[in-house]
Scaffold this motif. Structure first.
Motif, mmCIF file in Angstrom:
data_model
loop_
_atom_site.group_PDB
_atom_site.id
_atom_site.type_symbol
_atom_site.label_atom_id
_atom_site.label_comp_id
_atom_site.label_asym_id
_atom_site.label_seq_id
_atom_site.Cartn_x
_atom_site.Cartn_y
_atom_site.Cartn_z
ATOM 1 N N ARG A 1 -70.107 -1.494 -3.520
ATOM 2 C CA ARG A 1 -68.750 -2.041 -3.684
ATOM 3 C C ARG A 1 -68.463 -3.097 -2.617
ATOM 4 N N THR A 2 -68.914 -2.878 -1.401
ATOM 5 C CA THR A 2 -68.707 -3.844 -0.317
ATOM 6 C C THR A 2 -69.460 -5.146 -0.624
ATOM 7 N N TRP A 3 -70.710 -5.019 -1.115
ATOM 8 C CA TRP A 3 -71.463 -6.220 -1.480
ATOM 9 C C TRP A 3 -70.784 -6.959 -2.631
ATOM 10 N N ALA A 4 -70.290 -6.246 -3.620
ATOM 11 C CA ALA A 4 -69.628 -6.879 -4.763
ATOM 12 C C ALA A 4 -68.368 -7.618 -4.312
ATOM 13 N N VAL A 5 -67.593 -6.993 -3.437
ATOM 14 C CA VAL A 5 -66.380 -7.643 -2.931
ATOM 15 C C VAL A 5 -66.741 -8.899 -2.130
ATOM 16 N N ALA A 6 -67.812 -8.806 -1.342
ATOM 17 C CA ALA A 6 -68.227 -9.976 -0.565
ATOM 18 C C ALA A 6 -68.642 -11.125 -1.484
ATOM 19 N N TRP A 7 -69.383 -10.829 -2.551
ATOM 20 C CA TRP A 7 -69.787 -11.879 -3.494
ATOM 21 C C TRP A 7 -68.587 -12.469 -4.215
ATOM 22 N N VAL A 8 -67.631 -11.647 -4.599
ATOM 23 C CA VAL A 8 -66.425 -12.151 -5.267
ATOM 24 C C VAL A 8 -65.651 -13.088 -4.345
ATOM 25 N N VAL A 9 -65.526 -12.700 -3.084
ATOM 26 C CA VAL A 9 -64.806 -13.545 -2.120
ATOM 27 C C VAL A 9 -65.543 -14.868 -1.926
#
Length: 97
Positions: free
Chosen positions: A10-18
């Motif tokens: 989830r942290t990686w996904a949020v980082a990619w979205v940002v």
């Protein structure tokens, strides 16, 4: 030796979205700032203005007679002494479609 901390998916996904959102915003900003400035209208010479007005008159007469809205027009001023009215004629006729 200490264990490295594991980051969740989830942290990686949020980082990619940002990062993607920041890239899209930067691209939109660059595209908006690099838009070309509108070209100022250049003045039309009296010969070209008269020529375009004559063509408009001929089109109006043809339409009144039921001949449609078609006309044959040449873009050069007679005698070769005047300037080429091609751009003004094209802009005027294409603007009236």
């Amino acid at each position: 030796m200490p264990k490295p901390t594991r980051t969740s998916r989830r942290t990686w996904a949020v980082a990619w979205v940002v990062l993607c959102a920041a890239g899209l915003a930067a691209t939109a900003g660059l595209n908006a700032s690099s838009a070309p400035d509108p070209q100022p209208e250049k003045p039309v010479s009296a010969e070209c203005a008269e020529y375009v007005a004559n063509i408009d008159r001929q089109l109006a007469e043809a339409e009144q007679e039921g001949g449609g809205d078609q006309a044959l027009a040449f873009s050069r001023v007679q005698g070769g002494t005047g300037e080429d009215c091609n751009d003004e004629l094209r802009d005027h006729l294409l603007g009236h479609r």
